[in-house]
Structures are given as structure tokens and as C-alpha cells.
Design a protein around this motif. Sequence first.
Motif, PDB file in Angstrom:
ATOM      1  N   ILE A 206      83.747   7.651  25.504  1.00 34.67           N
ATOM      2  CA  ILE A 206      82.254   7.674  25.178  1.00 34.67           C
ATOM      3  C   ILE A 206      81.818   8.452  24.262  1.00 34.67           C
ATOM      4  O   ILE A 206      80.826   8.488  23.360  1.00 34.67           O
ATOM      5  CB  ILE A 206      81.699   7.767  26.441  1.00 34.67           C
ATOM      6  N   LYS A 207      82.497   9.699  24.151  1.00 31.53           N
ATOM      7  CA  LYS A 207      82.117  10.731  23.048  1.00 31.53           C
ATOM      8  C   LYS A 207      82.448  10.388  21.758  1.00 31.53           C
ATOM      9  O   LYS A 207      81.485  10.397  21.022  1.00 31.53           O
ATOM     10  CB  LYS A 207      83.291  11.908  23.177  1.00 31.53           C
ATOM     11  N   ALA A 208      83.430   9.550  21.199  1.00 34.48           N
ATOM     12  CA  ALA A 208      83.673   8.835  20.033  1.00 34.48           C
ATOM     13  C   ALA A 208      82.687   7.866  19.756  1.00 34.48           C
ATOM     14  O   ALA A 208      82.114   7.711  18.787  1.00 34.48           O
ATOM     15  CB  ALA A 208      85.183   8.572  20.007  1.00 34.48           C
ATOM     16  N   PHE A 209      82.287   7.177  20.684  1.00 30.26           N
ATOM     17  CA  PHE A 209      81.242   6.176  20.587  1.00 30.26           C
ATOM     18  C   PHE A 209      79.684   6.828  20.358  1.00 30.26           C
ATOM     19  O   PHE A 209      79.152   6.394  19.328  1.00 30.26           O
ATOM     20  CB  PHE A 209      81.286   5.353  21.993  1.00 30.26           C
ATOM     21  N   ARG A 210      79.471   7.798  21.036  1.00 28.40           N
ATOM     22  CA  ARG A 210      78.189   8.488  20.652  1.00 28.40           C
ATOM     23  C   ARG A 210      78.144   8.973  19.273  1.00 28.40           C
ATOM     24  O   ARG A 210      77.153   8.939  18.515  1.00 28.40           O
ATOM     25  CB  ARG A 210      77.858   9.656  21.715  1.00 28.40           C
ATOM     26  N   ILE A 211      79.379   9.651  18.914  1.00 27.57           N
ATOM     27  CA  ILE A 211      79.308  10.177  17.695  1.00 27.57           C
ATOM     28  C   ILE A 211      79.360   8.929  16.335  1.00 27.57           C
ATOM     29  O   ILE A 211      78.647   9.252  15.346  1.00 27.57           O
ATOM     30  CB  ILE A 211      80.507  11.048  17.484  1.00 27.57           C
ATOM     31  N   TYR A 229      67.323  -5.858  13.554  1.00 27.36           N
ATOM     32  CA  TYR A 229      67.688  -6.745  14.542  1.00 27.36           C
ATOM     33  C   TYR A 229      69.077  -7.294  14.158  1.00 27.36           C
ATOM     34  O   TYR A 229      69.961  -7.464  14.831  1.00 27.36           O
ATOM     35  CB  TYR A 229      66.789  -7.993  14.741  1.00 27.36           C
ATOM     36  N   LYS A 230      69.361  -7.737  13.030  1.00 32.19           N
ATOM     37  CA  LYS A 230      70.388  -8.253  12.543  1.00 32.19           C
ATOM     38  C   LYS A 230      71.594  -7.266  12.549  1.00 32.19           C
ATOM     39  O   LYS A 230      72.813  -7.532  12.827  1.00 32.19           O
ATOM     40  CB  LYS A 230      70.465  -8.831  11.131  1.00 32.19           C
ATOM     41  N   GLN A 231      71.238  -5.970  12.304  1.00 35.05           N
ATOM     42  CA  GLN A 231      72.128  -4.947  12.165  1.00 35.05           C
ATOM     43  C   GLN A 231      72.712  -4.796  13.518  1.00 35.05           C
ATOM     44  O   GLN A 231      74.125  -4.403  13.727  1.00 35.05           O
ATOM     45  CB  GLN A 231      71.745  -3.755  11.290  1.00 35.05           C
ATOM     46  N   LEU A 232      71.852  -4.570  14.641  1.00 31.54           N
ATOM     47  CA  LEU A 232      72.279  -4.345  15.997  1.00 31.54           C
ATOM     48  C   LEU A 232      73.122  -5.510  16.417  1.00 31.54           C
ATOM     49  O   LEU A 232      73.884  -5.169  17.070  1.00 31.54           O
ATOM     50  CB  LEU A 232      70.828  -4.270  16.830  1.00 31.54           C
ATOM     51  N   LEU A 233      72.754  -6.785  16.246  1.00 32.97           N
ATOM     52  CA  LEU A 233      73.708  -7.613  16.663  1.00 32.97           C
ATOM     53  C   LEU A 233      75.267  -7.758  15.964  1.00 32.97           C
ATOM     54  O   LEU A 233      76.044  -8.198  16.827  1.00 32.97           O
ATOM     55  CB  LEU A 233      73.255  -8.844  16.143  1.00 32.97           C
ATOM     56  N   GLU A 234      75.321  -6.723  14.909  1.00 35.00           N
ATOM     57  CA  GLU A 234      76.739  -6.869  14.278  1.00 35.00           C
ATOM     58  C   GLU A 234      77.477  -5.374  14.765  1.00 35.00           C
ATOM     59  O   GLU A 234      78.515  -5.528  14.348  1.00 35.00           O
ATOM     60  CB  GLU A 234      76.508  -6.811  12.807  1.00 35.00           C
ATOM     61  N   ILE A 235      76.847  -4.690  15.235  1.00 36.10           N
ATOM     62  CA  ILE A 235      77.480  -3.604  16.083  1.00 36.10           C
ATOM     63  C   ILE A 235      78.790  -3.805  16.897  1.00 36.10           C
ATOM     64  O   ILE A 235      78.515  -4.551  17.835  1.00 36.10           O
ATOM     65  CB  ILE A 235      76.471  -2.459  16.308  1.00 36.10           C
ATOM     66  N   SER A 236      79.711  -3.294  16.499  1.00 39.88           N
ATOM     67  CA  SER A 236      81.284  -3.595  17.055  1.00 39.88           C
ATOM     68  C   SER A 236      81.328  -2.131  17.712  1.00 39.88           C
ATOM     69  O   SER A 236      81.409  -1.196  17.381  1.00 39.88           O
ATOM     70  CB  SER A 236      82.245  -3.854  16.252  1.00 39.88           C
ATOM     71  N   SER A 237      81.410  -2.162  18.973  1.00 41.77           N
ATOM     72  CA  SER A 237      81.946  -0.912  19.645  1.00 41.77           C
ATOM     73  C   SER A 237      83.273  -0.308  19.230  1.00 41.77           C
ATOM     74  O   SER A 237      83.430   0.933  19.233  1.00 41.77           O
ATOM     75  CB  SER A 237      82.112  -1.061  21.245  1.00 41.77           C
ATOM     76  N   ALA A 238      84.375  -1.107  18.989  1.00 41.53           N
ATOM     77  CA  ALA A 238      85.495  -0.870  18.453  1.00 41.53           C
ATOM     78  C   ALA A 238      85.410  -0.132  17.061  1.00 41.53           C
ATOM     79  O   ALA A 238      86.012   1.034  16.882  1.00 41.53           O
ATOM     80  CB  ALA A 238      86.327  -2.124  18.419  1.00 41.53           C
ATOM     81  N   ASP A 239      84.713  -0.703  16.059  1.00 38.78           N
ATOM     82  CA  ASP A 239      84.433   0.140  14.979  1.00 38.78           C
ATOM     83  C   ASP A 239      83.870   1.250  15.039  1.00 38.78           C
ATOM     84  O   ASP A 239      83.952   2.413  14.441  1.00 38.78           O
ATOM     85  CB  ASP A 239      83.469  -0.964  14.197  1.00 38.78           C
ATOM     86  N   VAL A 240      82.636   1.373  16.110  1.00 39.78           N
ATOM     87  CA  VAL A 240      81.999   2.737  16.338  1.00 39.78           C
ATOM     88  C   VAL A 240      82.942   3.689  16.790  1.00 39.78           C
ATOM     89  O   VAL A 240      82.699   4.800  16.333  1.00 39.78           O
ATOM     90  CB  VAL A 240      80.867   2.516  17.192  1.00 39.78           C
ATOM     91  N   VAL A 241      83.781   3.388  17.854  1.00 42.47           N
ATOM     92  CA  VAL A 241      84.446   4.374  18.368  1.00 42.47           C
ATOM     93  C   VAL A 241      85.608   4.804  17.359  1.00 42.47           C
ATOM     94  O   VAL A 241      85.991   5.922  17.306  1.00 42.47           O
ATOM     95  CB  VAL A 241      85.400   3.745  19.596  1.00 42.47           C
ATOM     96  N   LYS A 243      85.244   4.955  14.274  1.00 45.87           N
ATOM     97  CA  LYS A 243      84.564   6.048  13.048  1.00 45.87           C
ATOM     98  C   LYS A 243      84.141   7.380  14.001  1.00 45.87           C
ATOM     99  O   LYS A 243      84.402   8.487  13.443  1.00 45.87           O
ATOM    100  CB  LYS A 243      83.109   5.275  12.718  1.00 45.87           C
ATOM    101  N   GLY A 244      84.064   7.244  15.225  1.00 42.42           N
ATOM    102  CA  GLY A 244      83.722   8.519  16.092  1.00 42.42           C
ATOM    103  C   GLY A 244      85.013   9.444  16.026  1.00 42.42           C
ATOM    104  O   GLY A 244      85.023  10.632  15.887  1.00 42.42           O
ATOM    105  N   ASN A 245      86.208   8.604  16.379  1.00 42.21           N
ATOM    106  CA  ASN A 245      87.442   9.461  16.479  1.00 42.21           C
ATOM    107  C   ASN A 245      87.858   9.767  15.064  1.00 42.21           C
ATOM    108  O   ASN A 245      88.497  11.175  15.237  1.00 42.21           O
ATOM    109  CB  ASN A 245      88.693   8.259  17.053  1.00 42.21           C
ATOM    110  N   LEU A 246      87.661   9.216  13.950  1.00 42.95           N
ATOM    111  CA  LEU A 246      88.051   9.726  12.861  1.00 42.95           C
ATOM    112  C   LEU A 246      87.265  11.059  12.405  1.00 42.95           C
ATOM    113  O   LEU A 246      87.658  11.875  11.952  1.00 42.95           O
ATOM    114  CB  LEU A 246      87.764   8.627  11.413  1.00 42.95           C
ATOM    115  N   TYR A 247      85.888  10.887  12.888  1.00 40.59           N
ATOM    116  CA  TYR A 247      85.077  12.271  12.634  1.00 40.59           C
ATOM    117  C   TYR A 247      85.575  13.418  13.616  1.00 40.59           C
ATOM    118  O   TYR A 247      85.518  14.636  12.976  1.00 40.59           O
ATOM    119  CB  TYR A 247      83.330  11.851  13.016  1.00 40.59           C
TER     120      TYR A 247
END
Length: 363
Positions: A206-211, A229-241, A243-247
Motif C-alpha cells: 500500500i505504501k508503494a501504491f500511494r507513492i 476518465y480515460k486515464q483513470l480506466l487505464e491505471i494499473s495497480s501493478a504499474d503504480v506499485v 513505480k512506487g517501489n522504484l521511488y
Amino acid sequence: MALWLGGKWRATALSLHAPSSWRRSFRSDAALEAITRAAEEKVPNVVLYNYPSFSGAFSALFAHLFHSRLSLPCLILPFSSVEPLRVEDFYVEGLDKCYLLDFVGLKGFASKLSQQSMCEVIAFDHRKSALPQINCSEDLRVTFNVNLEKSSSIAAYEYFSNKLANMMSFDVKATNLLNSEDRDRVETVLKYIEDADLHRWSITEIKAFRIGLGEWRSKLNCITNPYMYKQLLEISSADVVAKGNLYISSRQIAANKLLDKLFKVRLGRGFYGECLGVRADGNSDLSDEIGKQLSLKSATAGLRPIGAVIYMQRNNLKMCLRSTDSATDTSEVAKAYGGGGCPSSSSFIIRMDEYNQWRSVNM
């Protein structure tokens, strides 16, 4: 932005290149002009969503999908507490429903809106602060959907999904708010958002996801970003996590480089014991990561479980104290020297001559 009217999208003056004055003010000329056009067109549905909240933005997405599927005219606007839209802004003849997504407004806002426009107001929230609104409202046209165990975005998703299914039961394919390609991805993102919204912190990443999700916050205004709306539909939790872990990893690497230059600090000239410290001039943004690592190293070295991060802030020397030990109160030191904070995190300005008395020459 675009306004869904009469079964098709009608372009408005709102664009990605809107004047900066529109971006600064949420009760803007752009928003008020959109409301005026909606009044002229007698748009029956208005959606206000909490900005800049992810639950609010996703709730707006579901409202958008619902009204689009049924070709229902609908005006959607972000609602910011910084400069909120007012009840008197909504003199919309023929207004039937107004949705408040991820907020209920100030005391009496929903009831006044209902009484003025003679419309039904349906609000969604998951915060305890919304509960008094339910108790004080006697307006039968106002419905508060407040669930402390479910985030607003999931509640809105379920609400609009069920409503669509009931209205389109004769067409099985049309009853789904999300298509099969998007459903699993969006529902997973909603679970992460709910974990943070309800302060459960039960999901491991969850921390990596929030970041990782943080970079999306600037895109949550449908006035300045018609592609929201289009951008929200395309958000992937795996990609977000990822990116957060990389940060997190990059910051930890940067922090580790400074941890090689640690020294002993005599807190309050020794009155508050000793801990490990480091100078972090030019790296003040890493003070939290460095301080927590120093706290652990201090405890291992037999010192107080506190990390002291010192750096120049403009023309002042600042000391930040961090601790990972729940029984340790760093703020007692900070408050004694004119600063403040909480037990695990505090800071204060220290004179250079005083600091020199704190820095131990021996490790």
C-alpha cells in the motif's frame, strides 16, 4: 471538458490549455459558465466530486459511465473545499438529481441545495465527519450513503452498477458499467484506494501504491483535463506499485550514501542521552528515511533509538529527530528547544554554537 447533452458530447470552452486563472480557482468562470449552459439546456443531472481525492475522481468516472451508457444529460464538476461552489450557483431549472461524491459538504449544504433546486440529492462519503449531517437532515429528498467500512469510490461503483443493471436488464451486455477488459484492473485499484481511505494499511504494497499514485493527483480535475476518465480506466495497480517501489528504492540508495558519515549526538548536551546523527545538507527531503535508519542503528549501538538529521535550512541549522521505537518521545527534546512534533517525528532550529556542544568527537 465536454458536456454530455442530448445523447452526444458537446464541446465547451474548457480545455487542457485553459487559462491559469481557471486552474487556481475551482469556483471559476469556467465552472460557472458550465453551470449556466447546463441551466440553459435544462440538464437534469449534476455530479460534484471531491477534488483532489482519488475516491472522488473514480466516483465521478462511474457517474460519467452510467450517464453515458443511458445517454442522459449530465454535468460533472470537481468540488474543492479551497473555494467551493455555492448553493446559489445552482439555479438550474429542471434539475432532477445532484450527486455529491466522496463528500457531503458543509453543514446543511445538501439540504439547502435540495430545497433551492427542488431536486433529489444523493451523497456518498466514508468519513466519520459526515455522520452529523445524517442526524441533522430532515429533508426527504436528501439521501446520505455514509459507510465507514466502505470507501466512497466502491460505494459509488456499486450504486451506479446496480442502477444501470436495473434500468438495462433486458440487455445483458449493456448492464455492466465496466467492460471485461477494464473491470478486474479497476476493481483492484479500488481495493488499494479503499485500504488507504479507511486507514487499514492491510495491503502489503500500500505504501508503494500511494507513492506511485501520487503523480496522478494533478490529473484529477475534469475541467482542465478532459481525458481524466480515460486515464483513470487505464491505471494499473501493478504499474503504480512498481513505480512506487522504484521511488522508494532510489531514495533509500541516496539515504544509504549519507549513512556512511554518521556521528554521535549528545542530545541537550547529554541531558536527553545520546544517539546517532548525520549532516544532510542539500538532502533535507531524505530526512525521514535517514532518521528512521539512524534510529535503528542507534539502538543497535546501545544508544537511544533516535536518529538526528541535521541540515541548513535557508540561514538556519535545523535538526530533525526520528524514532522507530514506540516508547521513545523525540518531541521532548524538540519542545525544550522551541520546536515541536509528535513522539516519532519532531524538529527544531538549533544555534551553531549549541550544536557544536552536542556533536560528540568520539564514536
